[in-house]
Design an enzyme around this catalytic site. Structure first.
Site, short mmCIF file in Angstrom:
data_model
loop_
_atom_site.label_atom_id
_atom_site.label_comp_id
_atom_site.label_asym_id
_atom_site.label_seq_id
_atom_site.Cartn_x
_atom_site.Cartn_y
_atom_site.Cartn_z
N THR A 151 30.99 28.44 40.36
CA THR A 151 31.19 27.90 41.71
C THR A 151 30.23 26.76 42.05
O THR A 151 30.65 25.72 42.57
CB THR A 151 31.03 29.03 42.75
OG1 THR A 151 31.86 30.12 42.37
CG2 THR A 151 31.43 28.56 44.14
N LYS A 171 34.88 38.36 27.97
CA LYS A 171 34.01 38.74 29.08
C LYS A 171 34.80 39.71 29.94
O LYS A 171 35.89 39.38 30.43
CB LYS A 171 33.63 37.51 29.91
CG LYS A 171 32.77 37.86 31.10
CD LYS A 171 32.55 36.68 32.03
CE LYS A 171 32.27 37.19 33.43
NZ LYS A 171 32.37 36.15 34.44
#
Lengths: 367, 255
Positions: B207, B97
């Site tokens: 998160t 990524k």
């Protein structure tokens, strides 16, 4: 334009007078803003702000978790040399202090590195006094080559250098720099730096910018709280961090909050901040600059450091020694200052986990 | 017929990707992987310590998951390429990524450098999943550069602000013939469901799960939300009407 120009601008402004006019309403308004201006930050540092520590703490905690997660980064300092040519009234390495001084040989650097790496730490902070005769650029480059074998991130906290010198250090594997202005008050700065190259306020102030231009990945600044009026120094530190963040967006900016510690000599601080004051300062930094790293070193006690973890701290030192050779040598030199938190790396890791945070030992990779 | 997402030669039945930073303790990561049923886990190469047994985050990730190392910390294409090579040499597979961020204030990706890195790494045999600000021209360039998917942000990393870039993502979904994986900004399961309902192929969450009071439970909630959103998309929601049926139609005279 450099940050020096900003300092000159702010010298025209009467901070104390402004703080005396800050009201509860002003604090509440500033504290609830999504994005804080320089003025909001100034308001939160006012004596009136001390009445809102819990509200500030709740918001600071949220912002820190959101931006950094429930993690604390760990590192340890390694002193390379205690020789110094400066006469700084507050520092144990002052050239006039008589004590056993030492510079590690390259072999000893390897031994120190090996001893430290056994704790699992991957980030090292190397320090020297200011003496190009005892720790010149070539020596530092050679140390970098050795340290790279043991650590994945190297930070230097040494005398200010030229951009070209920083570039060479970056090439040798140094990725970060820590440089404290000590105090942003020029009159006070001149009074406590009696002689030596450190007397040049501007050259030291602009070192962070030179390091940024040289390609350092992170820059950590701070004022030695207690040298001068701590509120004023905290305000200028915050503005300096913001200036660096605006001008070097690719660089991670960090702030340390060192308080003056006992050391060799008899210097008396002007106004050392109390625990509550240090907390107010840290919370104001976090609310003003949500993305900035905040470091609390072993200058502070174990209990106090543990309590600060949820208030915005992102980085802590562990297993520290301020002595040259303190991690592996029998004939180590005297330290720069006394340490309060004497816990081992393993103990600090445990304490962090107990607070519901993850201790992170590696957060960079030499490329 | 089973609903399968194909990326880089792999077939995925779960469409929730998981980020591993920000957890209070690495020990809960295996439980989070389990309750999220995720099949793709991203890890910052900067955090991987191959020599530290207890510290090595890879030891906490199920071998059944596809490892997607990320280039967090890269400030330009060159650094991203270097980090990808380090990851592959360390045995982390060939998925990468790409995160190129040269802005520590907002953590917004550098699309231009990301395209450059994508091209280099795709040619080098990587399965490249670039993280970008949603932009149609950039996404088209990524297709040409050989990306395996496009990962547009919903809102800045860690902001938990949801699909702020919704209209732009909607265009990518309509126009780009690669999987669109919404990455960053998703703060609640309902926002993940919304992205999936719109037709996103997957979402990546870190998160919102890692900093939840109960991360394991939140991971399960996200898994269900992603599934519900996907199912709704496949079911084809009824058309939305901007206006109700007017009681006094203006075009009645045409009858």
């Amino acid at each position: 334009m450099t940050f020096f120009d900003k300092v000159l601008e702010h010298e025209q402004f009467d901070l104390q007078q402004f703080w005396s006019t800050v009201t509860d309403e002003m604090v509440i308004k500033s504290l609830n803003k999504q994005s804080l201006s320089d003025k909001d930050f100034l308001i939160l540092l006012a004596p009136k702000g001390a009445g809102y520590l819990e509200n500030m703490a709740q918001k600071a905690h949220k912002l820190t978790v959101q931006n950094f997660g429930k993690v604390i980064f760990l590192y340890t300092p390694m002193y390379l040399s205690s020789y110094c040519v400066n006469r700084c009234t507050y520092c144990g390495f002052n050239v006039e202090n008589k004590f056993l001084r030492k510079t590690l040989t390259l072999k000893e650097v390897g031994m120190e590195a090996q001893a430290i790496s056994k704790t699992g730490l991957k980030h090292i902070l190397v320090l020297t006094g200011e003496s190009r005769n005892h720790a010149n650029l070539q020596y530092l480059l050679e140390c970098g080559e050795i340290l790279k074998k043991y650590f994945t991130s190297i930070t230097i906290e040494i005398y200010p250098m030229e951009t070209e010198e920083y570039k060479k250090l970056v090439k040798a594997g140094v990725d970060s720099i820590t440089i404290y202005q000590e105090t942003y008050n020029r009159t006070r700065y001149d009074a406590v730096h009696l002689s030596g190259p450190k007397k040049d306020y501007g050259y030291r102030l602009e070192a962070a910018e030179r390091a940024g231009n040289a390609g350092m990945r992170s820059i950590n600044i701070g004022a030695l709280l207690g040298l001068s009026d701590w509120r004023a120094d905290a305000f200028l530190t915050g503005l300096h961090a913001k200036y660096l963040q605006d001008n070097f967006p690719g660089v991670e900016i960090g702030i340390s909050l060192p308080r003056l510690r006992p050391h060799k000599g008899s210097f008396q601080p002007v106004s050392t901040p109390e625990d509550r004051d240090l907390v107010q300062t840290m919370l104001a930094f976090r609310l003003f600059l949500p993305r900035v790293g905040i470091t609390i070193s072993t200058r502070e006690s174990a209990q106090f450091r543990d309590n600060l973890m949820k208030l915005g701290v992102t980085k802590m030192s562990a297993g520290s020694s301020t002595e040259v050779g303190g991690h592996s040598q029998d004939n180590k030199s005297d330290g720069q200052f006394e340490i309060s938190d004497n816990r081992s790396v393993a103990e600090v890791r445990e304490a962090i986990l107990n607070k519901g945070y993850q201790p992170v030992l590696k957060d960079w990779q030499y490329l | 017929m089973e609903d399968i997402l194909k990326i880089g030669g792999k077939e995925l039945s779960n469409r929730l990707f998981l980020g591993t930073g920000k957890f209070p303790n690495k020990n809960i990561i295996p439980q989070v992987i389990k309750s999220s049923e995720t099949q793709v886990v991203t890890v910052a190469v900067r955090r991987v310590d191959l020599n530290g047994e207890q510290e090595n985050i890879l030891n906490y990730i199920s071998k059944d998951c596809i490892l997607m190392p990320n280039t967090s910390g890269a400030r330009n294409a060159e650094e991203a390429v270097r980090i990808a090579q380090i990851a592959r040499a360390a045995g982390c597979g060939n998925w990468i990524k790409i995160e190129v961020i040269n802005d520590n204030k907002y953590l917004l990706p550098d699309n231009y450098e990301t395209i450059k890195a994508t091209e280099i790494l795709a040619k080098d045999g990587f399965v490249v999943l670039p993280y970008v600000s949603p932009d149609l021209m950039v996404a088209k360039a990524l297709v040409d550069a050989g990306a395996a998917a496009v990962m547009p942000l919903g809102a800045p990393i860690g902001s938990n602000r949801g699909l702020q870039t919704k209209e732009l993502i909607r265009i990518l979904i309509a126009e780009i013939d690669l999987p669109i994986i919404v990455d960053a900004g998703i703060g609640k399961p309902s926002q993940a469901a919304e992205a999936m309902e719109m037709g996103a192929d997957a979402v990546l969450v870190n998160t919102a799960i890692a900093t939840a009071e109960d991360a394991v439970k939140m991971a399960e909630a996200f898994n269900l939300a992603v599934k519900a959103g996907r199912l709704a998309y496949l079911a084809g929601p009824g058309a939305e009407q901007l206006y109700g049926e007017a009681s006094s139609p203006l075009t009645d005279f045409l009858r």
